[in-house]
Design a protein around this motif. Structure first.
Motif, PDB file in Angstrom:
ATOM      1  N   HIS A 106       0.743  -1.109  -0.013  1.00 16.59           N
ATOM      2  CA  HIS A 106      -0.049   0.077  -0.202  1.00 16.59           C
ATOM      3  C   HIS A 106       1.021   1.213   0.228  1.00 16.59           C
ATOM      4  O   HIS A 106       0.488   2.149   0.900  1.00 16.59           O
ATOM      5  CB  HIS A 106      -0.950   0.161   1.292  1.00 16.59           C
ATOM      6  CG  HIS A 106      -1.849  -1.209   1.491  1.00 16.59           C
ATOM      7  ND1 HIS A 106      -2.667  -1.728   0.573  1.00 16.59           N
ATOM      8  CD2 HIS A 106      -1.706  -2.112   2.441  1.00 16.59           C
ATOM      9  CE1 HIS A 106      -3.339  -2.698   0.773  1.00 16.59           C
ATOM     10  NE2 HIS A 106      -2.846  -2.992   1.871  1.00 16.59           N
ATOM     11  N   PHE A 107       1.639   1.305  -0.740  1.00 13.85           N
ATOM     12  CA  PHE A 107       2.846   2.524  -0.840  1.00 13.85           C
ATOM     13  C   PHE A 107       2.074   3.738  -1.530  1.00 13.85           C
ATOM     14  O   PHE A 107       2.375   4.817  -1.291  1.00 13.85           O
ATOM     15  CB  PHE A 107       4.064   2.205  -1.725  1.00 13.85           C
ATOM     16  CG  PHE A 107       5.101   3.218  -1.366  1.00 13.85           C
ATOM     17  CD1 PHE A 107       5.667   3.370  -0.276  1.00 13.85           C
ATOM     18  CD2 PHE A 107       5.509   3.906  -2.540  1.00 13.85           C
ATOM     19  CE1 PHE A 107       6.663   4.367   0.181  1.00 13.85           C
ATOM     20  CE2 PHE A 107       6.540   5.016  -2.195  1.00 13.85           C
ATOM     21  CZ  PHE A 107       7.054   5.095  -0.727  1.00 13.85           C
ATOM     22  N   LYS A 108       1.008   3.414  -2.149  1.00 16.40           N
ATOM     23  CA  LYS A 108       0.429   4.524  -2.998  1.00 16.40           C
ATOM     24  C   LYS A 108      -0.465   5.464  -2.083  1.00 16.40           C
ATOM     25  O   LYS A 108      -0.131   6.577  -1.959  1.00 16.40           O
ATOM     26  CB  LYS A 108      -0.691   3.979  -4.155  1.00 16.40           C
ATOM     27  CG  LYS A 108      -1.276   5.167  -5.019  1.00 16.40           C
ATOM     28  CD  LYS A 108      -2.103   4.601  -6.024  1.00 16.40           C
ATOM     29  CE  LYS A 108      -2.932   5.427  -6.609  1.00 16.40           C
ATOM     30  NZ  LYS A 108      -3.603   6.608  -5.945  1.00 16.40           N
TER      31      LYS A 108
ATOM     32  N   ASN B  64       2.223   7.548   0.020  1.00 18.05           N
ATOM     33  CA  ASN B  64       2.380   8.914  -0.789  1.00 18.05           C
ATOM     34  C   ASN B  64       1.380   9.878  -0.474  1.00 18.05           C
ATOM     35  O   ASN B  64       1.383  11.026  -0.351  1.00 18.05           O
ATOM     36  CB  ASN B  64       2.647   8.449  -2.094  1.00 18.05           C
ATOM     37  CG  ASN B  64       4.252   8.116  -2.578  1.00 18.05           C
ATOM     38  OD1 ASN B  64       4.852   8.597  -1.930  1.00 18.05           O
ATOM     39  ND2 ASN B  64       4.256   7.457  -3.641  1.00 18.05           N
TER      40      ASN B  64
ATOM     41  N   HIS C 237       4.675  12.869  -1.522  1.00 16.43           N
ATOM     42  CA  HIS C 237       5.716  12.010  -2.787  1.00 16.43           C
ATOM     43  C   HIS C 237       7.484  12.226  -2.089  1.00 16.43           C
ATOM     44  O   HIS C 237       7.888  11.271  -2.063  1.00 16.43           O
ATOM     45  CB  HIS C 237       5.774  12.557  -3.924  1.00 16.43           C
ATOM     46  CG  HIS C 237       6.297  11.800  -5.002  1.00 16.43           C
ATOM     47  ND1 HIS C 237       5.494  10.747  -5.631  1.00 16.43           N
ATOM     48  CD2 HIS C 237       7.436  11.563  -5.760  1.00 16.43           C
ATOM     49  CE1 HIS C 237       6.351   9.923  -6.338  1.00 16.43           C
ATOM     50  NE2 HIS C 237       7.626  10.305  -6.439  1.00 16.43           N
TER      51      HIS C 237
ATOM     52  N   ASP D  21       9.819   9.351  -1.010  1.00 18.76           N
ATOM     53  CA  ASP D  21      11.116   9.117  -1.449  1.00 18.76           C
ATOM     54  C   ASP D  21      12.216   8.695  -0.120  1.00 18.76           C
ATOM     55  O   ASP D  21      12.669   7.778   0.001  1.00 18.76           O
ATOM     56  CB  ASP D  21      11.730  10.264  -2.118  1.00 18.76           C
ATOM     57  CG  ASP D  21      11.062  10.526  -3.593  1.00 18.76           C
ATOM     58  OD1 ASP D  21      10.388   9.549  -3.960  1.00 18.76           O
ATOM     59  OD2 ASP D  21      11.676  11.199  -4.217  1.00 18.76           O
TER      60      ASP D  21
ATOM     61  N   ARG E 269      17.194  -1.738  -6.086  1.00 16.56           N
ATOM     62  CA  ARG E 269      15.821  -1.365  -6.368  1.00 16.56           C
ATOM     63  C   ARG E 269      15.150  -1.807  -7.597  1.00 16.56           C
ATOM     64  O   ARG E 269      15.923  -1.214  -8.686  1.00 16.56           O
ATOM     65  CB  ARG E 269      15.598   0.133  -6.353  1.00 16.56           C
ATOM     66  CG  ARG E 269      14.240   0.786  -6.384  1.00 16.56           C
ATOM     67  CD  ARG E 269      14.325   2.411  -5.962  1.00 16.56           C
ATOM     68  NE  ARG E 269      13.013   2.792  -6.309  1.00 16.56           N
ATOM     69  CZ  ARG E 269      12.818   4.142  -6.816  1.00 16.56           C
ATOM     70  NH1 ARG E 269      13.779   4.806  -7.106  1.00 16.56           N
ATOM     71  NH2 ARG E 269      11.572   4.631  -6.997  1.00 16.56           N
TER      72      ARG E 269
ATOM     73  N   ARG F 144      -0.758 -10.147   2.104  1.00 12.59           N
ATOM     74  CA  ARG F 144       0.231  -9.307   2.227  1.00 12.59           C
ATOM     75  C   ARG F 144       0.881  -9.487   3.550  1.00 12.59           C
ATOM     76  O   ARG F 144       0.665 -10.115   4.353  1.00 12.59           O
ATOM     77  CB  ARG F 144      -0.068  -7.677   2.109  1.00 12.59           C
ATOM     78  CG  ARG F 144      -0.593  -7.339   0.854  1.00 12.59           C
ATOM     79  CD  ARG F 144      -1.129  -5.634   0.617  1.00 12.59           C
ATOM     80  NE  ARG F 144      -1.523  -5.397  -0.756  1.00 12.59           N
ATOM     81  CZ  ARG F 144      -2.813  -5.603  -1.290  1.00 12.59           C
ATOM     82  NH1 ARG F 144      -3.439  -6.064  -0.739  1.00 12.59           N
ATOM     83  NH2 ARG F 144      -2.741  -5.201  -2.486  1.00 12.59           N
TER      84      ARG F 144
END
Ligand code: GH3
Ligand code: MG
Ligand code: MG
Length: 659
Positions: free
Chosen positions: A529-531, A534, A539, A543, A566, A647
């Motif tokens: 669930h990185f969206k 962010n 953003h 990072d 990465r 997950r």
């Protein structure tokens, strides 16, 4: 002394006495006898008278005969004595002499005749016929000419004896020679003179031989003189030309040899001047002549003259002890030309050598040359500048080994420290025979490139170039390249390896592990669930979060050949060479543990209040019929299961055959 009267002849005396007595007795008896008639008496008286007269006559005759006989004996004795005297006289003669009478019988010969007659042992008795003497001589084998056919020789010899002509020479065995002279005598006899001329013949022969030898020697000398590749003239004590060889005649065509012989040197010089020879005398002929004559026979040494024809002549003049002058002229044009060429070549080579020396000095490299005994024979100043601690002037002529030792003593070569002798042995063994250049590190940090080669003369030429700059530049370049390479495989956001590094290493390790039949493992990690993260933090914070996760993952790998990268977006990948699945699971678990321990807040995550990861693990022994993407797919499949399994979990790829 008058000869003694011959003795009375007893027979004649007896006959005369008996005749006389008988006649007288008869007369007495007739005169006394009366019985006889007159005619008988007359006859008997006549007979008595006749008998007496006969006896008287006989007596007278006998006496006369006795007188004559005595006279003849006296004459014979006189002749005998004359002959003995003559004989004795003839014996004095040095030659043999014999007289044969009209019947060709030996009547007189001297002792020498017996000695020199062929077959000296012959007894020559007076009265022996000449022909018999000859026959015996021919048979004795002493007369050489009589040897092949004695009869023919005898016939010829007799014919000449009968009508003698000139003297003839006869060869006698043992290389002895006789001269025979025969003269007919008025009384039809022959005088034979036989002289032993052996010594004369021998002398003559020796003389002839000597003459022939001398002639041959002269001929040889003349030939040799004519064959000389130099002109030769000889002048007598009066300086008149007595010899001029063919070569000299060719050198002076204006003076014909035959006409020149006998002329004086001065006459010949004048002859030459009339022909304008030599050139340098022109216009001052008399002066030149006077000078020539003045130094005649006293020339200080050989002269070299340039002929008008262009030839170079070497003239040599010398006096013999007997006062003759010998002149030799040699055409040395070839020599002069060769010398000129040699001079030119020498100058050229000197120039070339100078040029070469300057070039060697001007070169930016150092040069050393060692001779076939490995001794230093040449070096340039660059060498001294390159090795300032060495004094090469002192080492000229030194052996390469000694120079090496000297530089080691000064500690110039760090790589040789502690193994000096071995290092020297290596350098000597490869001196001039290395196929590649040698790079040497000096104690002061400079790098020297050494190139050595052996010439066909077995000399070693060594060229040294200081490549410190090059080496440093290369090192700098290499560092830059390394940096660039690192940069291009580093992720700009997280500072760990990027997808490219991962793919490169995956390709390499896939092949390597395939070769060793060793397992290769990949762990794929995706942030859950990185969206939303962010969305919640922005953003930039995203990072920063990615960087934090990257550090945590990097911290889970231990070995240098393991890669953390990465993979893209919020996905990461670990490459674990030689890792069986169990090992890979351990590492994957470590990742999850690290994230849990970090407890990064993620308020919007439906899974947990902190950031969680979904992890897929796969390990395969690479097969040649498959590519490295097989392994990534396998890990991806496991990750997919982790995602859809809820997950925040790890799933392991199970190969279809095992499933
Ligand atoms: P899931 O649990 O299914 O993985 O959900 P998710 O939201 O993590 O997955 P999704 O594929 O829907 O979204 C990935 C997000 O990762 C989208 C994008 O904004 C974010 N992302 C990708 N790269 C970067 C990056 O460089 N910086 C930041 N801040 N965000 C990134
Ligand atoms: Mg994702
Ligand atoms: Mg995600």
């Amino acid at each position: 002394m008058p000869p003694a009267p011959p003795p009375e002849d007893p027979v004649a005396l007896l006959v005369a006495t008996l005749g006389g007595a008988g006649g007288l007795g008869l007369l007495a008896w007739v005169l006394a006898s009366r019985s006889l008639d007159t005619p008988a008496r007359a006859a008997l008286i006549a007979a008595g008278l006749a008998l007496t007269a006969g006896a008287a006559l006989h007596w007278r005759l006998a006496r006369r005969a006795r007188r004559l006989q005595a006279q003849a004996a006296a004459e014979h004795q006189a002749a005998q004595s004359a002959r003995t005297q003559l004989s004795a006289m003839l014996d004095i003669l040095p030659d043999g002499l014999a007289i044969y009478d009209a019947d060709d019988r030996l009547v007189l010969c001297n002792a020498r005749y017996r000695e020199v007659a062929p077959g000296a042992s012959m007894h020559l008795e007076y009265g022996t016929r000449f022909e018999d003497v000859l026959r015996r001589a021919a048979g004795s084998g002493h007369i050489v000419d009589a040897q092949p056919d004695p009869e023919a020789w005898l016939a010829g010899r007799m014919a000449r004896h009968r009508s003698p002509a000139g003297p003839e020479v006869q060869e006698v065995r043992g290389d002895r020679w006789m001269r025979l002279t025969e003269r007919a005598l008025d009384g039809a006899g022959v005088v034979v003179l036989r002289a032993d001329i052996t010594s004369v013949v021998h002398k003559e022969r020796a003389l002839k031989q000597a003459l022939q030898d001398a002639e041959r020697a002269e001929r040889s000398l003349r030939e040799a003189v004519d064959a000389m590749p130099a002109g030769l003239e000889i002048y007598d004590e009066q300086d008149r030309l007595v010899l001029c060889n063919a070569h000299m005649a060719r050198l002076r065509p204006h003076l014909p040899v035959q006409a020149s012989l006998g002329k004086t040197y001065e006459e010949l010089l004048r002859e030459g001047l009339r022909h304008g020879i030599p050139e340098e005398a022109r216009g001052q002929e008399e002066l030149w002549l006077a000078h020539e004559l003045a130094i005649r026979g006293h020339r200080p040494g050989p002269e070299v003259r340039h002929d008008p024809g262009g030839a170079w002549m070497h003239m040599h003049e010398s006096r013999t002890p007997s006062g003759m002058t010998v002149c030799v002229r040699l055409d040395i044009s070839d020599l002069i030309e060769q010398r000129q060429k040699a001079d030119a070549a020498r100058q050229e080579s000197q120039r070339t050598r100078q040029l070469l020396e300057r070039a060697v000095e001007a070169l930016p490299v150092s040069i050393e040359i060692f001779d076939e005994q490995d001794r230093l024979v040449l070096y340039n100043q660059q060498l001294s500048r390159m090795y300032p601690h060495m004094n090469y002037a002192d080492h000229l002529g030194s052996k390469f080994a000694d120079i090496l030792r000297h530089s080691l003593d000064r500690g110039l070569i760090p790589s040789a420290r502690g193994r000096e002798e071995a290092w020297i042995a290596e350098r000597l063994s490869e001196h001039g025979s290395r196929t590649s250049t040698l790079v040497q590190r000096l104690a002061d940090g400079r790098w020297i490139n050494i190139y050595e080669t052996r010439t066909p003369e077995n000399y070693v030429v060594a060229v040294r170039l200081d490549i410190t700059d090059l080496i440093e530049q290369r090192q700098a370049l290499e560092t830059a390249n390394e940096k660039l390479a690192l940069l291009s495989t580093t992720d700009g956001v997280t500072n760990i390896g990027n997808r490219r590094r991962f793919d490169d290493r995956l390709g390499t390790e896939w092949l390597r592990c395939g070769r060793h039949q060793s397992p290769l493992a990949v762990v794929l990690i995706d942030i859950d669930h990185f969206k939303l993260y962010n969305d919640h933090y922005g953003h930039l914070a995203g990072d920063a979060c990615l960087r934090r996760v990257a550090q945590l993952l990097q911290g889970t790998i231990r070995r240098a050949d393991e890669v953390a990268a990465r993979y893209g977006g919020e996905e990461f990948a670990l490459l674990l060479p030689d890792a069986p699945l169990a090992d890979a699971i351990v590492v994957a678990q470590r990742c999850m543990d690290a994230l849990r321990d970090a407890a990064l807040p993620h308020p919007r995550s439906p899974t947990a209040p902190v950031l969680t990861l979904s992890v897929g693990v796969a390990s395969l022994v690479p097969r040649t019929d498959a590519g490295p993407d097989t392994l990534v797919h396998a890990a991806d499949a496991a990750l997919y299961r982790a995602k859809y399994g809820g997950r925040n979990r790890m799933e392991v790829f199970a190969p279809p055959s095992e499933g």
